[in-house]
Design a protein around this motif. Structure first.
Motif, PDB file in Angstrom:
ATOM      1  N   UNK A   1      50.899  95.397   9.263  1.00 53.47           N
ATOM      2  CA  UNK A   1      50.236  94.198   8.503  1.00 53.47           C
ATOM      3  C   UNK A   1      49.190  93.561   9.625  1.00 53.47           C
ATOM      4  N   UNK A   2      47.737  93.562   9.287  1.00 54.13           N
ATOM      5  CA  UNK A   2      46.788  93.105   9.669  1.00 54.13           C
ATOM      6  C   UNK A   2      46.956  91.528  10.146  1.00 54.13           C
ATOM      7  N   UNK A   3      47.732  90.665   9.215  1.00 55.69           N
ATOM      8  CA  UNK A   3      47.594  89.186   9.630  1.00 55.69           C
ATOM      9  C   UNK A   3      48.989  88.823   8.952  1.00 55.69           C
TER      10      UNK A   3
ATOM     11  N   UNK B   1      60.872  86.504  11.912  1.00 53.74           N
ATOM     12  CA  UNK B   1      61.531  87.119  13.341  1.00 53.74           C
ATOM     13  C   UNK B   1      61.864  88.650  13.178  1.00 53.74           C
ATOM     14  N   UNK B   2      62.603  88.806  12.009  1.00 54.66           N
ATOM     15  CA  UNK B   2      63.104  90.401  11.685  1.00 54.66           C
ATOM     16  C   UNK B   2      61.520  91.227  11.669  1.00 54.66           C
ATOM     17  N   UNK B   3      60.563  90.555  10.611  1.00 58.34           N
ATOM     18  CA  UNK B   3      59.303  91.492  10.769  1.00 58.34           C
ATOM     19  C   UNK B   3      58.560  91.992  12.131  1.00 58.34           C
ATOM     20  N   UNK B   4      58.639  90.710  12.789  1.00 57.16           N
ATOM     21  CA  UNK B   4      58.149  90.630  14.372  1.00 57.16           C
ATOM     22  C   UNK B   4      58.849  91.615  14.981  1.00 57.16           C
ATOM     23  N   UNK B   5      60.260  91.560  15.365  1.00 52.56           N
ATOM     24  CA  UNK B   5      60.760  92.679  15.746  1.00 52.56           C
ATOM     25  C   UNK B   5      60.675  94.100  15.455  1.00 52.56           C
TER      26      UNK B   5
ATOM     27  N   UNK C   1      50.710  87.345  29.776  1.00 54.36           N
ATOM     28  CA  UNK C   1      50.269  86.764  28.622  1.00 54.36           C
ATOM     29  C   UNK C   1      51.037  85.684  28.174  1.00 54.36           C
ATOM     30  N   UNK C   2      52.429  85.476  28.487  1.00 55.37           N
ATOM     31  CA  UNK C   2      53.026  84.339  28.102  1.00 55.37           C
ATOM     32  C   UNK C   2      53.701  83.638  29.376  1.00 55.37           C
ATOM     33  N   UNK C   3      53.106  83.826  30.495  1.00 60.47           N
ATOM     34  CA  UNK C   3      53.567  83.319  31.879  1.00 60.47           C
ATOM     35  C   UNK C   3      53.529  81.788  31.842  1.00 60.47           C
ATOM     36  N   UNK C   4      52.572  81.307  30.924  1.00 57.77           N
ATOM     37  CA  UNK C   4      52.707  79.774  30.529  1.00 57.77           C
ATOM     38  C   UNK C   4      53.547  79.141  29.853  1.00 57.77           C
ATOM     39  N   UNK C   5      54.680  80.071  29.082  1.00 60.99           N
ATOM     40  CA  UNK C   5      55.438  79.838  28.137  1.00 60.99           C
ATOM     41  C   UNK C   5      57.081  79.912  29.077  1.00 60.99           C
ATOM     42  N   UNK C   6      57.147  79.179  30.213  1.00 57.65           N
ATOM     43  CA  UNK C   6      58.316  79.295  31.122  1.00 57.65           C
ATOM     44  C   UNK C   6      59.851  79.470  30.450  1.00 57.65           C
TER      45      UNK C   6
ATOM     46  N   UNK D   1      51.450  94.764  20.812  1.00 58.80           N
ATOM     47  CA  UNK D   1      52.293  94.160  21.847  1.00 58.80           C
ATOM     48  C   UNK D   1      52.038  92.863  22.312  1.00 58.80           C
ATOM     49  N   UNK D   2      50.998  92.585  22.725  1.00 66.68           N
ATOM     50  CA  UNK D   2      50.486  91.342  23.418  1.00 66.68           C
ATOM     51  C   UNK D   2      50.379  90.414  22.116  1.00 66.68           C
ATOM     52  N   UNK D   3      49.876  90.457  21.106  1.00 64.30           N
ATOM     53  CA  UNK D   3      49.882  89.669  20.102  1.00 64.30           C
ATOM     54  C   UNK D   3      51.338  89.213  19.706  1.00 64.30           C
ATOM     55  N   UNK D   4      52.141  90.011  19.457  1.00 64.59           N
ATOM     56  CA  UNK D   4      53.523  89.758  19.132  1.00 64.59           C
ATOM     57  C   UNK D   4      54.212  89.018  20.095  1.00 64.59           C
ATOM     58  N   UNK D   5      53.847  89.391  21.252  1.00 60.18           N
ATOM     59  CA  UNK D   5      54.435  88.750  22.528  1.00 60.18           C
ATOM     60  C   UNK D   5      54.391  87.288  22.515  1.00 60.18           C
TER      61      UNK D   5
END
Length: 251
Positions: free
Chosen positions: A114-116, A150-154, A214-219, A167-171
């Motif tokens: 899925x593109x979006x 959540x399931x689709x993202x996993x 990429x997510x270090x600011x989401x502690x 991987x970065x986008x989903x992260x």
């Protein structure tokens, strides 16, 4: 029945990722109506909304609009709600009133292709508004949307281990959704646990090692993912097996 035109614009909201499934109130049909309405002001944006729609789908507004307004001009103000999410909330309320209730999305067979997708945080923020305004039917719909997301993202994480950009986008999507949850709320706490469980089983270990910044600011998210990996490692040591990712069904 559909809403009247809104007046102000929030320039910041236009820069955020688009939401694929959620219907923005401002895209609804514009029909002339003499029905009583109320103005909802969120920060710098104003929505003129039919009172019947609010009262039909929200116990909060049913109570609020049955009493004399504290403001003589019939205005309800919220300084702590992002107009973007109020627009989504109202869009769902109008769709339930004017066409038919939304059908929760089915799990995607190939989510990695899925593109979006609708950002997980969008679902969660609107779900929180449904809880705040006691919109039970809409809340149930959003809860199912969150679980499907959540399931689709996993599964997309699990299957796209070689695609570093995905991987970065989903992260980031998982991290933003997790950070938006209120841990003191029982239902949201369970959703938070699901996000960590499904993320830890889906993310490529190499991607996490090289892209965690990429997510270090989401502690809070980073800390809970670390605990999730620690549990996987402890289980593997107990059973003397290798630490492996696995594709989960559901949730």
């Amino acid at each position: 029945m559909a809403p009247a035109k809104k007046r102000a614009r929030n320039a910041q909201s236009d820069a955020q990722p688009s939401s694929v499934l959620l219907a923005d109130y401002r895209t609804a049909w514009l029909l002339a109506s003499d029905e009583p309405s109320v103005e909802i002001i969120c920060k710098n944006e104003c929505f003129k909304v039919h009172t019947s729609v609010l009262r039909q789908h929200s116990e909060y507004f049913e109570t609020c609009l049955n009493k004399p307004f504290m403001e003589s001009d019939g205005v309800v103000k919220f300084d702590d709600i992002d107009p973007r999410y109020m627009a989504f909330y109202l869009g769902i309320a109008y769709s339930y009133s004017s066409i038919m209730p939304h059908t929760p999305p089915a799990a995607s067979k190939n989510p990695e292709a899925r593109a979006q997708r609708t950002p997980l945080r969008d679902y969660i923020e609107v779900f929180k508004l449904c809880d705040r305004f006691i919109s039970m039917q809409m809340s149930e719909f959003l809860h199912k949307c969150i679980l499907t997301s959540i399931g689709d993202g996993h599964r997309a994480l699990f299957r796209s281990y070689a695609d570093r950009d995905q991987q970065k986008t989903l992260m980031r999507d998982f991290a933003d959704g997790y950070e938006a949850l209120e841990q003191a709320h029982p239902v949201q706490k369970v959703l938070a646990e699901k996000i960590i469980e499904y993320f830890a089983e889906g993310i490529s270990y190499d991607a996490w090692d090289s892209c965690m910044e990429e997510v270090i600011d989401r502690p809070r998210f980073v800390a809970q993912v670390s605990k999730g990996f620690a549990r996987k490692l402890a289980d593997a040591m107990t059973t003397k097996t290798k630490v492996k990712r696995k594709e989960l069904g559901g949730p």
